[in-house]
Design a protein around this motif. Sequence first.
Motif, short mmCIF file in Angstrom:
data_model
loop_
_atom_site.label_atom_id
_atom_site.label_comp_id
_atom_site.label_asym_id
_atom_site.label_seq_id
_atom_site.Cartn_x
_atom_site.Cartn_y
_atom_site.Cartn_z
N HIS A 90 0.84 -1.21 0.00
CA HIS A 90 0.00 0.00 0.00
C HIS A 90 0.87 1.25 0.00
CE1 HIS A 90 -3.82 2.16 1.28
NE2 HIS A 90 -2.89 3.07 1.52
N HIS A 94 1.75 4.46 -2.82
CA HIS A 94 1.73 5.90 -2.60
C HIS A 94 3.00 6.54 -3.17
CE1 HIS A 94 -1.90 6.59 -0.36
NE2 HIS A 94 -1.58 5.73 0.60
N TRP A 109 -9.03 10.09 -2.38
CA TRP A 109 -9.69 8.80 -2.15
C TRP A 109 -9.36 7.81 -3.26
CZ3 TRP A 109 -12.79 6.99 -5.96
CH2 TRP A 109 -13.33 7.91 -6.87
N GLU A 112 -5.95 6.41 -2.55
CA GLU A 112 -6.06 5.46 -1.43
C GLU A 112 -6.68 4.14 -1.90
OE1 GLU A 112 -4.91 5.45 1.53
OE2 GLU A 112 -4.22 7.52 1.72
N ASP A 183 -9.70 8.35 3.42
CA ASP A 183 -9.28 7.05 3.96
C ASP A 183 -10.42 6.28 4.62
OD1 ASP A 183 -9.53 8.76 6.08
OD2 ASP A 183 -7.53 8.42 6.90
N ASN A 188 -13.23 2.79 0.12
CA ASN A 188 -12.04 2.55 -0.70
C ASN A 188 -11.96 1.10 -1.15
OD1 ASN A 188 -11.37 5.20 -0.21
ND2 ASN A 188 -9.82 4.73 1.33
#
Length: 248
Positions: A90, A94, A109, A112, A183, A188
């Motif tokens: 994850h 990013h 969003w 995410e 988040d 998500n």
Amino acid sequence: MQEPKKATRFSISGDWGGAKPKITKELINIVFDIVEELFGKKLNYPVLITNFPLSENPIACYAMKEGCYQVNLSASSGLSWCQIVYQLAHELCHLNSNYSDSIGHKYKWLEESLCEMCSIAVLIALSKRWNKTAMYRYDRGYSASVKKYIESLPSMIGYMPKNRGAYLVWFDSNVGRLESSCDNRELNGVVANYLYKNVFSIHPTAWNCVGMLNKWNCHQNLNFTSYKESWREQCNDSMEVNTVLNAM
């Protein structure tokens, strides 16, 4: 603690619960390998990975440290392999999606959600190739544990739109909540699962588009339609980005 050198991909620090650093690094190397395969590129800088078992959430820090990205995990221990893979994939997403180039906009969003999707994709890839990795010698049956972990993820057991029409109905009902809190893991997870099953698992080159996120001033986009058009432009109206956007 010795800081990572420029030539290395990462270094680790923090509390890994008694796990042997050699094994932890072997696992992390595999995550880096898979993420680099997805994005078709390596990160520009090494990553300092620190584990804080008592921390509430993992995070990719906006600030760099001595030329290194900083990623903080919150794995319960260095023996929680699936949790480490899930969290690290994850956060590496990013880093690959230029997370710090455009901060605090209301469309975060999507980033995410795509990072949640990256965790899913990396775990699935790991479950398929476990027997051929360096980790196999430590637990020959662990691929089954990875599969069970995937099946237990909230994003895999939550609501799943049956088709694009159902997704659009769901999205229209939830876009306000998405934009007010980037988040929201429940929301998500719906986006992540839908896009993975309908786009990214079928068209893996679509990951190239994720690597183009945040390369413009996203605050200038007045609505999500405008944001999508800016993303399309950044990807030079490629087949991949149109495949993704046509599903949304």
